[in-house]
Scaffold this motif. Structure first.
Motif, PDB file in Angstrom:
ATOM      1  N   ALA A 581      28.664  -6.521 -44.807  1.00  0.00           N
ATOM      2  CA  ALA A 581      29.511  -5.368 -46.164  1.00  0.00           C
ATOM      3  C   ALA A 581      28.766  -6.529 -48.118  1.00  0.00           C
ATOM      4  N   SER A 582      28.794  -6.832 -47.691  1.00  0.00           N
ATOM      5  CA  SER A 582      28.510  -7.770 -49.122  1.00  0.00           C
ATOM      6  C   SER A 582      30.476  -7.530 -49.906  1.00  0.00           C
ATOM      7  N   ASP A 583      31.060  -7.499 -49.077  1.00  0.00           N
ATOM      8  CA  ASP A 583      32.308  -7.305 -49.405  1.00  0.00           C
ATOM      9  C   ASP A 583      33.189  -8.807 -50.153  1.00  0.00           C
ATOM     10  N   LEU A 584      32.955  -9.398 -50.971  1.00  0.00           N
ATOM     11  CA  LEU A 584      33.715 -10.389 -51.431  1.00  0.00           C
ATOM     12  C   LEU A 584      35.165 -10.806 -51.072  1.00  0.00           C
ATOM     13  N   THR A 770      27.909   1.668 -56.605  1.00  0.00           N
ATOM     14  CA  THR A 770      28.401   1.305 -57.588  1.00  0.00           C
ATOM     15  C   THR A 770      28.242   0.028 -58.097  1.00  0.00           C
ATOM     16  N   GLY A 771      27.389  -0.878 -57.411  1.00  0.00           N
ATOM     17  CA  GLY A 771      27.111  -1.782 -57.469  1.00  0.00           C
ATOM     18  C   GLY A 771      25.219  -2.310 -58.540  1.00  0.00           C
ATOM     19  N   LEU A 772      24.369  -2.151 -57.886  1.00  0.00           N
ATOM     20  CA  LEU A 772      23.365  -2.569 -57.498  1.00  0.00           C
ATOM     21  C   LEU A 772      22.473  -0.793 -58.546  1.00  0.00           C
ATOM     22  N   ALA A 773      23.393  -0.205 -57.456  1.00  0.00           N
ATOM     23  CA  ALA A 773      22.739   1.787 -58.568  1.00  0.00           C
ATOM     24  C   ALA A 773      22.846   1.606 -59.992  1.00  0.00           C
ATOM     25  N   ALA A 774      23.499   0.929 -60.247  1.00  0.00           N
ATOM     26  CA  ALA A 774      24.792   1.344 -62.208  1.00  0.00           C
ATOM     27  C   ALA A 774      22.674   0.148 -63.172  1.00  0.00           C
ATOM     28  N   HIS A 808      21.090 -11.297 -73.293  1.00  0.00           N
ATOM     29  CA  HIS A 808      22.257 -10.221 -73.916  1.00  0.00           C
ATOM     30  C   HIS A 808      22.007  -8.845 -71.817  1.00  0.00           C
ATOM     31  N   HIS A 809      20.889  -8.881 -71.421  1.00  0.00           N
ATOM     32  CA  HIS A 809      20.702  -8.374 -69.700  1.00  0.00           C
ATOM     33  C   HIS A 809      21.999  -8.565 -69.188  1.00  0.00           C
ATOM     34  N   MET A 810      22.211 -10.370 -69.297  1.00  0.00           N
ATOM     35  CA  MET A 810      23.230 -10.660 -67.901  1.00  0.00           C
ATOM     36  C   MET A 810      24.714 -10.377 -68.664  1.00  0.00           C
ATOM     37  N   ALA A 811      25.029 -10.334 -69.733  1.00  0.00           N
ATOM     38  CA  ALA A 811      26.016  -9.229 -70.327  1.00  0.00           C
ATOM     39  C   ALA A 811      26.056  -8.154 -69.773  1.00  0.00           C
ATOM     40  N   ARG A 812      25.526  -7.287 -69.938  1.00  0.00           N
ATOM     41  CA  ARG A 812      25.735  -6.098 -69.593  1.00  0.00           C
ATOM     42  C   ARG A 812      25.174  -5.924 -68.018  1.00  0.00           C
ATOM     43  N   ILE A 813      24.582  -6.819 -67.498  1.00  0.00           N
ATOM     44  CA  ILE A 813      25.516  -7.171 -65.838  1.00  0.00           C
ATOM     45  C   ILE A 813      26.603  -7.033 -65.590  1.00  0.00           C
ATOM     46  N   GLY A 815      29.195  -7.086 -67.062  1.00  0.00           N
ATOM     47  CA  GLY A 815      29.981  -5.330 -67.858  1.00  0.00           C
ATOM     48  C   GLY A 815      30.466  -4.777 -66.704  1.00  0.00           C
ATOM     49  N   LYS A 816      29.022  -4.553 -65.986  1.00  0.00           N
ATOM     50  CA  LYS A 816      28.625  -2.998 -64.747  1.00  0.00           C
ATOM     51  C   LYS A 816      29.488  -3.601 -63.084  1.00  0.00           C
ATOM     52  N   LEU A 817      29.058  -4.649 -63.583  1.00  0.00           N
ATOM     53  CA  LEU A 817      29.810  -5.335 -62.278  1.00  0.00           C
ATOM     54  C   LEU A 817      31.232  -5.286 -62.213  1.00  0.00           C
ATOM     55  N   GLY A 818      31.557  -5.429 -63.393  1.00  0.00           N
ATOM     56  CA  GLY A 818      33.700  -6.537 -63.197  1.00  0.00           C
ATOM     57  C   GLY A 818      33.399  -7.620 -62.701  1.00  0.00           C
ATOM     58  N   ALA A 819      32.651  -8.425 -62.816  1.00  0.00           N
ATOM     59  CA  ALA A 819      32.556  -9.719 -62.738  1.00  0.00           C
ATOM     60  C   ALA A 819      33.990 -10.159 -64.359  1.00  0.00           C
ATOM     61  N   ALA A 820      34.662 -11.429 -63.062  1.00  0.00           N
ATOM     62  CA  ALA A 820      35.447 -11.903 -64.483  1.00  0.00           C
ATOM     63  C   ALA A 820      34.266 -13.276 -65.203  1.00  0.00           C
ATOM     64  N   ASP A 821      33.673 -13.663 -64.279  1.00  0.00           N
ATOM     65  CA  ASP A 821      33.569 -15.195 -65.083  1.00  0.00           C
ATOM     66  C   ASP A 821      31.661 -15.250 -64.890  1.00  0.00           C
ATOM     67  N   ARG A 822      30.831 -15.878 -65.071  1.00  0.00           N
ATOM     68  CA  ARG A 822      29.776 -15.777 -65.046  1.00  0.00           C
ATOM     69  C   ARG A 822      29.536 -16.734 -63.097  1.00  0.00           C
ATOM     70  N   ARG A 823      30.634 -17.643 -62.424  1.00  0.00           N
ATOM     71  CA  ARG A 823      30.859 -17.705 -61.415  1.00  0.00           C
ATOM     72  C   ARG A 823      30.371 -16.234 -60.793  1.00  0.00           C
ATOM     73  N   GLU A 824      31.675 -15.409 -61.025  1.00  0.00           N
ATOM     74  CA  GLU A 824      31.665 -14.752 -60.139  1.00  0.00           C
ATOM     75  C   GLU A 824      30.052 -13.587 -60.024  1.00  0.00           C
ATOM     76  N   LEU A 825      30.198 -13.706 -61.652  1.00  0.00           N
ATOM     77  CA  LEU A 825      28.616 -13.144 -61.136  1.00  0.00           C
ATOM     78  C   LEU A 825      27.841 -13.092 -60.435  1.00  0.00           C
ATOM     79  N   LEU A 826      27.019 -14.325 -60.541  1.00  0.00           N
ATOM     80  CA  LEU A 826      26.399 -15.110 -59.561  1.00  0.00           C
ATOM     81  C   LEU A 826      26.422 -14.473 -58.151  1.00  0.00           C
ATOM     82  N   ALA A 827      27.726 -14.965 -57.826  1.00  0.00           N
ATOM     83  CA  ALA A 827      27.678 -14.578 -56.260  1.00  0.00           C
ATOM     84  C   ALA A 827      27.808 -13.544 -55.610  1.00  0.00           C
ATOM     85  N   THR A 828      28.458 -12.358 -56.763  1.00  0.00           N
ATOM     86  CA  THR A 828      28.490 -10.973 -56.324  1.00  0.00           C
ATOM     87  C   THR A 828      26.750 -10.639 -56.204  1.00  0.00           C
TER      88      THR A 828
END
Length: 839
Positions: A581-584, A770-774, A808-813, A815-828
């Protein structure tokens, strides 16, 4: 007297029989009219209420009327004297009896459901719920007194009324409550009356208003008799019923159940509890355990009762008590009891993941049978003591344990050799297992159970030999063979569970689900194995990609206290569902429980699937080193068995994905080589080997979309829909060919099939919606490229934008996914984009 009478409400405000209302209308219209009326009904039907209403009418009209309640309590001459000289209207109320032809007869019947609803409103002052009214009508039979007392919570008001009953009538009611109300021979013996005398007693019982039209106690009446009847008289009656049933060799379960909690003791009570427990064991292990315990408390400390108690507690899932009792039996004086105790302890240890010790105890029990059959003490080599049974006193005849306890010659140890062999294979000792199967203990009757257990063991032994093409057929046959013979039998594992494991390891999911469902519906192995069957059904559904159904099976056992083996399967099922379920967050949370469960479970052949799921989760959570020892032990076990393809390929398939997650190319290549070695053994290992090759080509960036689609289609045909969709989906996000991306994404959606079903409100929906759909289409394109490992500058070159714009795109992404840092963003992003239904 009825409570409603003391309240004296207007008659029309409460429900009464329609005939009573018509009478009231008639008297109100002409109170002086001559009347000789007998109101007849059993107790509690509203006679007193009607008399109270008539009394008000006559008093208001100034008419001198004679109203006699409970006339049946008067002697005929007393009633005649009372009626003599009465000039005005006369109304006599009594319970059913003969009435003079010169009198008008008014018979009151039970209330209907609508009348009961009116009664509820009258008593509570609130409108009645139709469903509640219908339920009260069913329990009370429409008898006003029963319904009213239940509404007021005053069934204890029956206590003095039951105390005053004639002894024969009360004993009849107690017998009816205990389930013996239709057994005329038993009633005659209980009441010490001839058949011709019974009707009068039954008529008197009907007059109490506690019996329904079929002469059975109404549900509320049964509760009143059971809970508020005179305790000593009730206990004496039930004990006498039990004695009569036992003397005639008839079932006593219903009667003995009525004795539970009464403190009954003595030889007859103990015998009743033990016999009832034997009756209950095949269908209700929990009740059987209570009855065996009651037999012991009543004074029966025999080996048969102790063993039956141990078996029943194990079947009901209370393994602590079962192990305590079984272990205590190992020190018994007679070998038969010791063998039964060893078999029980062995079964408990198997459920606790201790297969080596379980095999030892099963073997010990089996050799005890061997020694008993030869006239020895049953202790085996190196152990002294024993009873020295005479030659021929083996177990073919059933031993000392009575039929029904599950401890006669076939129930306790007929499968000891077979179960020991299964455990030995599970721990890697194939030679020891074959020796047991080739030299079974003598003295055991060749029953259906013994034959099927041996067939099951041979199927497991054959599963580690060559390609094991016949294993699944053998295990399914053993399951079908044992289904009609297993009632109340304690098993270390069921043939259905072993067949399902083999099916999961060979990609035969369509065969695993029905055999487990039949075992679950049939109660095979009691509550103890129902959990295992349920969890394996969850595993089958999860493997097939049906996450909603898998979650339902998981939730069905959530909150239960699980033994080591079941805990491991439950925890890794949760882990697998979170991963798919991609539930980290869920993955991290489930990892700790699953890891702890794995540490409490010895590594064996039958827990390789959970270990494989654990390996992937460990790789994703950065804890792979923690389970390296378990994986080494698993491979050492497989090596001792000659690397059997049936059991090896699934574990290696999971390890391949762990290596991919860890980006360990050498390990991934080694796992691919192992899968290729076994690819010739059937469609399933061939499909996994092909898919593994495709995975490595996808990660290497050199693959043909058609090859990926073909490999994924083969997995889909085997029922591995989630894996098929994921392979196609991962290839789609890693290709730079737009046409190939569209082709692979469409294939992923098609392969997903039932895996695409999602329950609203689940973590999966939240992750996808709420993730990719955003994200916008451009943001998705940026995310895919960055996840592939491209730098911002490289991603910008592919999209004809600057690296700064990508940033800039990655920064917006983020924010939308609520990742705390780059590592968490890439994992998500990696998790979300790997989903087959990712856009």
């Amino acid at each position: 007297m009825n409570t409603l009478l003391t309240q004296v409400p207007p008659l029309r405000a409460i429900p009464v029989h329609p005939a009573a209302l018509r009478l009231l209308d008639q008297v109100t219209a002409d109170p002086a009219a001559p009347l000789r009326l007998a109101v007849v009904a059993p107790g509690g039907y509203g006679k007193s209420v009607l008399l109270a209403a008539l009394d008000r009418v006559y008093r208001a009209a100034g008419v001198d009327a004679l109203l006699v309640d409970d006339a049946d309590r008067l002697a005929p001459d007393q009633l005649e004297e009372l009626l003599t000289g009465a000039d005005g209207p006369i109304v006599v109320a009594h319970r059913p009896a003969a009435v003079s032809a010169s009198w008008t007869l008014l018979q009151l019947g039970p209330l209907g459901a609508e009348d009961v609803a009116r009664l509820i409103s009258a008593v509570t002052g609130s409108p009645a719920d139709p469903a509640a009214a219908a339920e009260l009508h069913a329990r009370s039979g429409g008898v006003p007194r029963l319904a009213e007392r239940d509404l007021l919570g005053r069934l204890e008001d029956f206590r003095p009324e039951l105390d005053e009953l004639d002894d024969d009538v009360l004993r009849y009611l107690v017998a009816a409550e205990a389930g013996a109300g239709r057994n005329l021979d038993l009633l005659c013996a209980l009441l010490d009356r001839g058949p011709e005398q019974l009707p009068a007693i039954v008529d008197a019982a009907r007059a109490t208003g506690l019996l329904g039209p079929d002469d059975a106690l109404l549900p509320l009446a049964a509760a009143a008799v059971r809970d508020f009847g005179p305790p000593a008289r009730r206990l004496t009656t039930v004990q006498r019923l039990v004695e009569l049933q036992l003397a005639n060799g008839l079932p006593v379960l219903d009667l003995a159940r009525a004795l539970l909690g009464t403190g009954s003791s003595g030889a007859s009570a103990a015998a009743a509890f033990a016999a009832a427990a034997a009756e209950a064991l095949p269908s209700d292990a929990r009740l059987a355990a209570r009855l065996f315990e009651a037999a012991a408390e009543a004074g029966d400390r025999s080996s048969a009762v102790t063993a039956g108690w141990a078996r029943a507690t194990a079947l009901s899932g209370d393994l602590d008590t079962a192990l305590r009792l079984g272990d205590g039996m190992l020190g018994a004086a007679d070998p038969e009891t010791r063998a039964a105790g060893a078999a029980i302890a062995a079964t408990v240890l198997a459920h606790r993941g201790e297969l080596a010790r379980s095999a030892e105890l099963y073997h010990w029990a089996s050799r005890s049978i061997d020694t008993m059959a030869a006239g020895g003490d049953g202790l085996g080599a190196g152990v002294s003591g024993g009873t020295g049974l005479p030659a021929g006193a083996g177990l073919a005849g059933g031993g000392r344990f009575p039929a029904g306890t599950g401890l006669s010659g076939t129930g306790a140890w007929a499968g000891a050799d077979a179960f020991a062999a299964i455990a030995l294979v599970g721990t890697g000792d194939l030679d020891g297992a074959r020796r047991l199967l080739d030299s079974p203990a003598p003295g055991v009757a060749p029953t259906l159970f013994a034959g099927a257990a041996t067939r099951m063991a041979r199927g497991i032994a054959d599963s580690v030999s060559g390609c094991a093409t016949e294993t699944l057929s053998t295990l399914l046959g053993a399951a079908a063979m044992l289904e009609p013979a297993l009632g109340g039998t304690l098993l270390p594992d069921s043939p259905a569970a072993l067949a399902a494991l083999a099916a999961l390891h060979t990609g035969e999911l369509a065969l695993a689900e029905p055999v487990l469902t039949r075992a679950l519906d049939g109660g095979i192995g009691g509550d103890l194995l129902s959990v295992r069957h349920r969890l394996l059904l969850g595993w089958v559904a999860m493997t097939a990609g049906d996450l909603a159904t898998a979650a339902e099976h998981r939730d069905a056992v959530a909150g239960l206290s699980l033994e080591a083996r079941d805990e491991l399967f439950f925890a890794t099922l949760e882990l697998g569902l979170a991963r798919r379920a991609s539930d980290l967050v869920g993955l991290q949370r489930s990892w700790h429980r699953a890891y702890q469960a794995s540490m409490r479970q010895q590594t064996d052949l039958f827990t390789l699937l959970p270990l494989g799921e654990l390996a992937i989760a460990a790789a994703r959570t950065g804890a792979f080193a923690k389970i390296s020892g378990q994986l080494e032990r698993a491979h050492a076990l497989l090596a001792r068995l000659g690397e059997p393809p049936l059991w090896t390929v699934s574990l290696v398939w999971h390890e391949l994905h762990a290596a991919i997650t860890l980006e360990d190319a050498d390990a991934a290549e080694a796992h691919l080589a192992t899968l290729a070695t076994h690819a010739h053994c059937g469609r399933y290992p061939h499909a996994l080997a092909t898919a593994a090759r495709c995975w490595l080509s996808v990660l290497g960036g050199t693959f043909a979309p058609d090859t990926i689609t073909t490999a994924a289609a083969e997995m889909h045909d085997l029922g591995l829909r989630w894996d098929a969709a994921r392979l196609a989906g991962q290839a789609a996000i890693r290709t730079s060919d737009r046409k190939a991306m569209v082709q692979l994404l469409e294939a992923a959606r098609q392969f997903q099939g039932t895996a695409a079903r999602r329950e609203q409100g689940t973590a999966e929906t939240a992750a996808a919606g709420t993730g990719l759909a955003a994200l916008s289409e451009r943001e998705l394109e940026v995310a895919r490229l960055v996840v592939e490992g491209l730098t911002y500058k490289q991603a910008g070159s592919k999209l004809f934008i600057s690296g700064k714009t990508v940033e800039h795109h990655m920064a917006r992404i983020r924010g939308k996914l609520g990742a705390a840092d780059r590592r968490e963003l890439l994992a998500t992003l990696r998790e979300l984009l790997s989903r087959p239904d990712a856009p």
